[in-house]
Scaffold this motif. Structure first.
Motif, mmCIF file in Angstrom:
data_model
loop_
_atom_site.group_PDB
_atom_site.id
_atom_site.type_symbol
_atom_site.label_atom_id
_atom_site.label_comp_id
_atom_site.label_asym_id
_atom_site.label_seq_id
_atom_site.Cartn_x
_atom_site.Cartn_y
_atom_site.Cartn_z
ATOM 1 N N PRO A 70 9.545 6.252 4.484
ATOM 2 C CA PRO A 70 9.647 7.010 3.233
ATOM 3 C C PRO A 70 10.562 6.272 2.261
ATOM 4 O O PRO A 70 11.533 5.638 2.663
ATOM 5 N N MET A 71 10.243 6.359 1.002
ATOM 6 C CA MET A 71 11.078 5.758 -0.035
ATOM 7 C C MET A 71 12.234 6.719 -0.316
ATOM 8 O O MET A 71 12.012 7.917 -0.458
ATOM 9 N N ASN A 72 13.452 6.204 -0.391
ATOM 10 C CA ASN A 72 14.615 7.057 -0.644
ATOM 11 C C ASN A 72 14.417 7.850 -1.918
ATOM 12 O O ASN A 72 14.101 7.291 -2.970
ATOM 13 N N GLY A 73 14.573 9.166 -1.813
ATOM 14 C CA GLY A 73 14.433 10.044 -2.960
ATOM 15 C C GLY A 73 12.991 10.366 -3.324
ATOM 16 O O GLY A 73 12.749 11.067 -4.297
ATOM 17 N N TRP A 74 12.058 9.849 -2.570
ATOM 18 C CA TRP A 74 10.632 10.060 -2.832
ATOM 19 C C TRP A 74 9.950 10.459 -1.538
ATOM 20 O O TRP A 74 10.434 10.176 -0.457
ATOM 21 N N THR A 75 8.793 11.038 -1.647
ATOM 22 C CA THR A 75 7.967 11.293 -0.472
ATOM 23 C C THR A 75 6.771 10.356 -0.529
ATOM 24 O O THR A 75 5.636 10.732 -0.359
ATOM 25 N N MET A 105 0.880 -1.164 0.000
ATOM 26 C CA MET A 105 0.000 0.000 0.000
ATOM 27 C C MET A 105 0.916 1.211 0.000
ATOM 28 O O MET A 105 1.864 1.279 0.785
ATOM 29 N N GLU A 106 0.641 2.155 -0.887
ATOM 30 C CA GLU A 106 1.497 3.332 -1.005
ATOM 31 C C GLU A 106 0.659 4.595 -1.040
ATOM 32 O O GLU A 106 -0.523 4.560 -1.379
ATOM 33 N N TRP A 107 1.311 5.708 -0.727
ATOM 34 C CA TRP A 107 0.671 7.016 -0.772
ATOM 35 C C TRP A 107 1.772 8.065 -0.719
ATOM 36 O O TRP A 107 2.927 7.752 -0.477
ATOM 37 N N CYS A 108 1.412 9.272 -0.954
ATOM 38 C CA CYS A 108 2.339 10.405 -0.822
ATOM 39 C C CYS A 108 1.838 11.317 0.284
ATOM 40 O O CYS A 108 0.651 11.352 0.587
ATOM 41 N N CYS A 109 2.769 12.057 0.835
ATOM 42 C CA CYS A 109 2.437 12.997 1.897
ATOM 43 C C CYS A 109 3.264 14.256 1.678
ATOM 44 O O CYS A 109 4.448 14.174 1.351
ATOM 45 N N LEU A 110 2.627 15.381 1.859
ATOM 46 C CA LEU A 110 3.342 16.652 1.733
ATOM 47 C C LEU A 110 4.441 16.742 2.787
ATOM 48 O O LEU A 110 4.235 16.376 3.951
ATOM 49 N N ASP A 111 5.590 17.242 2.384
ATOM 50 C CA ASP A 111 6.748 17.301 3.277
ATOM 51 C C ASP A 111 6.501 18.132 4.537
ATOM 52 O O ASP A 111 7.094 17.863 5.579
ATOM 53 N N TRP A 112 5.621 19.135 4.458
ATOM 54 C CA TRP A 112 5.370 19.989 5.620
ATOM 55 C C TRP A 112 4.349 19.397 6.587
ATOM 56 O O TRP A 112 4.166 19.905 7.688
#
Length: 162
Positions: free
Chosen positions: A139-144, A117-124
């Motif tokens: 977190p995936m290296n080089g990815w958020t 299961m994957e998703w993105c999240c804003l860095d702030w």
């Protein structure tokens, strides 16, 4: 909190889905980027079946939603679930609805035999980052992008209410 009830969205819910999308966009300070319409949601979510939506319910009222779809990993050789959005109305936060929605999506992924299961999240968005890490997501290296897989996916799914 009482056990959370969930329900899958139907075509009659496109107005509610758009309402929640606008809510998360406002939270993320991205309201100006929302171009979807009820007609587009109807077409892509229900006619083309490109995504699914579940609602968390409180006393018969939708208080949160999660929108997700399947992806595929060539390395894992299986489908996964990509969690596009998860959002709980501000007045219903701190009641466990976010955790319930998240673990319900993890449970769906686990029950369907998904590899991750994957998703993105804003860095702030540190509160969300902390929330995701509490499940063992990394977190995936080089990815958020964050991921639950294997034991952490199973552990998150096990926390879902039956």
């Amino acid at each position: 909190m009482n056990p959370v009830e969930f329900r899958y969205a139907t075509e009659d819910d496109v107005d509610k889905i758009l309402f929640f999308i606008k809510g998360i966009a406002e939270y993320e300070k991205m309201s100006d980027e929302v171009v979807t319409t009820e007609a587009l949601l109807r077409e892509w979510v229900f006619e083309k079946k490109s995504a699914e939506v579940i609602f968390a319910m409180e006393d018969g009222t939708e208080v949160g939603f999660a929108l997700f779809f399947h992806n595929f990993s060539t390395f894992v050789g299986r489908a996964g679930i990509y969690l596009e959005d998860i959002f709980v109305l501000p007045e219903h936060r701190k009641k466990g609805y976010g955790k319930a929605l998240f673990t319900q999506v993890a449970k769906i992924a686990a029950e369907q035999g998904c590899g991750r299961m994957e998703w993105c999240c804003l860095d702030w968005n540190q509160p969300s980052i902390d929330f995701y890490r509490s499940f063992g997501a990394v977190p995936m290296n080089g990815w958020t992008t964050y991921r639950l897989a294997g034991d952490t996916l199973q552990a998150a799914a096990a926390q879902a209410q039956d």
